[in-house]
Design a protein around this motif. Structure first.
Motif, PDB file in Angstrom:
ATOM      1  N   ASN A 104       1.220  -1.610   0.271  1.00 49.81           N
ATOM      2  CA  ASN A 104      -0.289   0.205  -0.273  1.00 49.81           C
ATOM      3  C   ASN A 104       0.827   1.490   0.081  1.00 49.81           C
ATOM      4  OD1 ASN A 104      -1.194   2.709   0.339  1.00 49.81           O
ATOM      5  ND2 ASN A 104      -3.229   1.207   1.607  1.00 49.81           N
ATOM      6  N   PRO A 105       1.515   2.149  -1.113  1.00 49.86           N
ATOM      7  CA  PRO A 105       2.035   2.687  -1.298  1.00 49.86           C
ATOM      8  C   PRO A 105       1.912   4.325  -0.164  1.00 49.86           C
ATOM      9  CG  PRO A 105       2.203   1.171  -3.429  1.00 49.86           C
ATOM     10  CD  PRO A 105       0.732   0.611  -2.433  1.00 49.86           C
ATOM     11  N   GLY A 106       0.595   3.973   0.030  1.00 48.55           N
ATOM     12  CA  GLY A 106      -0.706   5.410   0.034  1.00 48.55           C
ATOM     13  C   GLY A 106      -0.172   5.909   1.592  1.00 48.55           C
ATOM     14  N   LYS A 107      -0.169   4.205   2.165  1.00 41.88           N
ATOM     15  CA  LYS A 107       0.234   3.733   3.489  1.00 41.88           C
ATOM     16  C   LYS A 107       1.763   4.268   3.977  1.00 41.88           C
ATOM     17  CE  LYS A 107      -4.729   2.920   5.561  1.00 41.88           C
ATOM     18  NZ  LYS A 107      -4.808   1.556   5.622  1.00 41.88           N
ATOM     19  N   GLU A 108       2.443   3.476   3.269  1.00 33.91           N
ATOM     20  CA  GLU A 108       4.245   2.548   3.254  1.00 33.91           C
ATOM     21  C   GLU A 108       4.359   4.585   3.195  1.00 33.91           C
ATOM     22  OE1 GLU A 108       7.943   1.640   1.092  1.00 33.91           O
ATOM     23  OE2 GLU A 108       6.313   1.211  -0.036  1.00 33.91           O
ATOM     24  N   PHE A 109       4.314   5.321   2.674  1.00 32.32           N
ATOM     25  CA  PHE A 109       4.517   7.291   3.112  1.00 32.32           C
ATOM     26  C   PHE A 109       4.233   7.378   4.251  1.00 32.32           C
ATOM     27  CE2 PHE A 109       4.113  11.539   3.326  1.00 32.32           C
ATOM     28  CZ  PHE A 109       5.507  12.151   2.806  1.00 32.32           C
ATOM     29  N   ASN A 110       4.037   6.965   5.383  1.00 31.60           N
ATOM     30  CA  ASN A 110       3.486   7.940   6.133  1.00 31.60           C
ATOM     31  C   ASN A 110       4.397   7.069   7.616  1.00 31.60           C
ATOM     32  OD1 ASN A 110       1.308   8.442   5.897  1.00 31.60           O
ATOM     33  ND2 ASN A 110      -0.335   6.841   6.474  1.00 31.60           N
ATOM     34  N   TRP A 111       5.442   5.971   6.870  1.00 30.13           N
ATOM     35  CA  TRP A 111       6.558   6.114   7.866  1.00 30.13           C
ATOM     36  C   TRP A 111       7.391   7.284   7.453  1.00 30.13           C
ATOM     37  CZ3 TRP A 111       6.993   2.241  11.044  1.00 30.13           C
ATOM     38  CH2 TRP A 111       6.574   1.103  10.778  1.00 30.13           C
ATOM     39  N   HIS A 112       7.647   7.612   6.641  1.00 31.73           N
ATOM     40  CA  HIS A 112       8.574   8.731   5.995  1.00 31.73           C
ATOM     41  C   HIS A 112       8.652   9.775   6.967  1.00 31.73           C
ATOM     42  CE1 HIS A 112      11.142  11.654   4.256  1.00 31.73           C
ATOM     43  NE2 HIS A 112      10.009  12.455   4.438  1.00 31.73           N
ATOM     44  N   PRO A 113       7.567  10.708   7.680  1.00 29.57           N
ATOM     45  CA  PRO A 113       7.550  11.714   8.372  1.00 29.57           C
ATOM     46  C   PRO A 113       7.884  10.955  10.370  1.00 29.57           C
ATOM     47  CG  PRO A 113       5.355  11.422   8.033  1.00 29.57           C
ATOM     48  CD  PRO A 113       6.328  10.438   6.862  1.00 29.57           C
ATOM     49  N   PHE A 114       7.474   9.935   9.704  1.00 26.60           N
ATOM     50  CA  PHE A 114       7.648   9.078  11.812  1.00 26.60           C
ATOM     51  C   PHE A 114       8.691   9.347  12.111  1.00 26.60           C
ATOM     52  CE2 PHE A 114       8.504   5.452  14.293  1.00 26.60           C
ATOM     53  CZ  PHE A 114       7.115   5.676  15.435  1.00 26.60           C
ATOM     54  N   LEU A 115       9.493   8.447  11.315  1.00 25.51           N
ATOM     55  CA  LEU A 115      10.502   8.161  11.149  1.00 25.51           C
ATOM     56  C   LEU A 115      12.073   8.920  11.330  1.00 25.51           C
ATOM     57  CD1 LEU A 115      11.387   4.401   8.690  1.00 25.51           C
ATOM     58  CD2 LEU A 115      10.769   4.845  11.726  1.00 25.51           C
ATOM     59  N   MET A 116      11.850   9.696  10.207  1.00 25.84           N
ATOM     60  CA  MET A 116      12.379  11.614   9.973  1.00 25.84           C
ATOM     61  C   MET A 116      12.627  11.964  11.264  1.00 25.84           C
ATOM     62  SD  MET A 116      14.218  11.451   7.164  1.00 25.84           S
ATOM     63  CE  MET A 116      13.934  10.593   5.256  1.00 25.84           C
ATOM     64  N   VAL A 117      11.647  11.742  11.607  1.00 31.63           N
ATOM     65  CA  VAL A 117      11.550  12.952  13.254  1.00 31.63           C
ATOM     66  C   VAL A 117      12.139  12.164  14.361  1.00 31.63           C
ATOM     67  CG1 VAL A 117       9.505  13.600  15.001  1.00 31.63           C
ATOM     68  CG2 VAL A 117       9.320  14.207  12.524  1.00 31.63           C
ATOM     69  N   LEU A 118      10.954  11.256  14.042  1.00 35.73           N
ATOM     70  CA  LEU A 118      11.993   9.772  15.064  1.00 35.73           C
ATOM     71  C   LEU A 118      13.578   9.558  15.402  1.00 35.73           C
ATOM     72  CD1 LEU A 118      11.973   7.504  17.594  1.00 35.73           C
ATOM     73  CD2 LEU A 118      11.451   6.105  15.611  1.00 35.73           C
TER      74      LEU A 118
END
Length: 308
Positions: A104-118
């Motif tokens: 699900n590429p749309g939900k895969e993107f959600n890892w981007h802001p979370f991991l970048m801030v983490l």
């Protein structure tokens, strides 16, 4: 020779004599700070400590006050950082549908802001604060923890980049990459971070490097460390705004300008990130919060003073 006289040698003696008292990567100021406990002991026991002893006792009392203030600010900073990461998770879980991977590429993107801030914000900042937050630990141990924390931050940031590129390339209608200021700044920060980590590893943990080289590179390392962190904060703020505009203005719900709950939450996260960054920069740049050298880090100095 009295310890106070040894300090005088450090301040006024020949370069070769001063250098002999220094261990790897230390400065003359740290040697003076290290011997403060001995001068205090001599002065209180009635031995000669003169104005140097009195001055260092005053400095030690000021340091205790600074340490108390630092502890409060450090705790507040940690709370702000944890809150930022938690709210990113809430935003993604409540408003963006949670996480997925390439199915699900749309939900895969959600890892981007979370991991970048983490990674690039929270872990990176804690790696920078490790020397001051755990000042009683040996410096060699702190160097290794600092290196490992930043390695973890880099790994998280790389996974976050993969998630962003996958979400563009694997979408039903592929989206162009690397066209926005957010993407340019974010990738530049990650590349600079990789270079910083490698140079730091070779300079401060590679055995046999001359202390003069380490001392010369340390201000450069510190400068680029803060530059990378502030670049990560700027990229995060740009990314949050960009995502909020695309998701809200081109989605089925209320527009960004109508103050929807998601838009307000994104704005709050941005402000908290800015406050967190300000606290981190203040704690790492304030000279009053600097970590003091411990006795077990000065084997050369201890041996010379004892045999003087």
């Amino acid at each position: 020779m009295m310890q106070s006289e040894a300090i005088a040698v450090m301040r006024k003696g020949p370069i070769s004599q001063r250098t002999a008292l220094l261990s790897d990567g230390e400065t003359e100021d740290e040697v003076v700070e290290f011997d403060s406990c001995r001068i205090k002991r001599d002065w209180e026991s009635g031995e000669e400590g003169s104005l140097i002893g009195r001055g260092i006792i005053d400095e030690m009392e000021n340091e205790a006050q600074n340490l108390s203030f630092f502890s409060k600010l450090y705790t507040l900073t940690q709370m702000l950082g944890i809150l930022c990461v938690s709210l990113i998770g809430v935003w993604i879980g409540v408003f963006r549908g949670g996480f997925a991977w390439r199915s699900n590429p749309g939900k895969e993107f959600n890892w981007h802001p979370f991991l970048m801030v983490l990674g690039l914000v929270f872990l990176y900042a804690n790696g920078a604060l490790i020397y001051r937050g755990f000042r009683s630990e040996r410096k060699k141990k702190l160097k290794i923890i600092h290196m490992l924390m930043h390695l973890g931050a880099f790994i998280f940031s790389v996974i976050g980049l993969v998630a962003a590129f996958d979400s563009h390339n694997l979408a039903e209608k592929p989206i162009a990459n690397m066209y926005s200021l957010h993407s340019w700044l974010g990738l530049s920060v990650v590349i600079l971070f990789a270079c910083q980590w490698v140079f730091g590893l070779l300079t401060f943990l590679f055995p046999g490097l001359r202390p003069s080289v380490r001392a010369a590179y340390l201000p450069v390392h510190q400068f680029f460390g803060l530059l990378i962190f502030m670049g990560a904060i700027c990229a995060s703020l740009l990314g949050l705004t960009e995502k909020a505009i695309f998701a809200l203005n081109f989605g089925p719900g209320p527009k960004y300008s109508e103050f929807p709950s998601e838009g307000i939450l994104v704005n709050v996260i941005g402000l908290l990130l800015l406050f967190f960054a300000g606290m981190v920069v203040y704690l790492t740049s304030n000279p009053h919060f600097r970590r003091q050298t411990t006795e077990d880090e000065r084997p050369n100095y201890r041996r010379i003073v004892q045999n003087w």
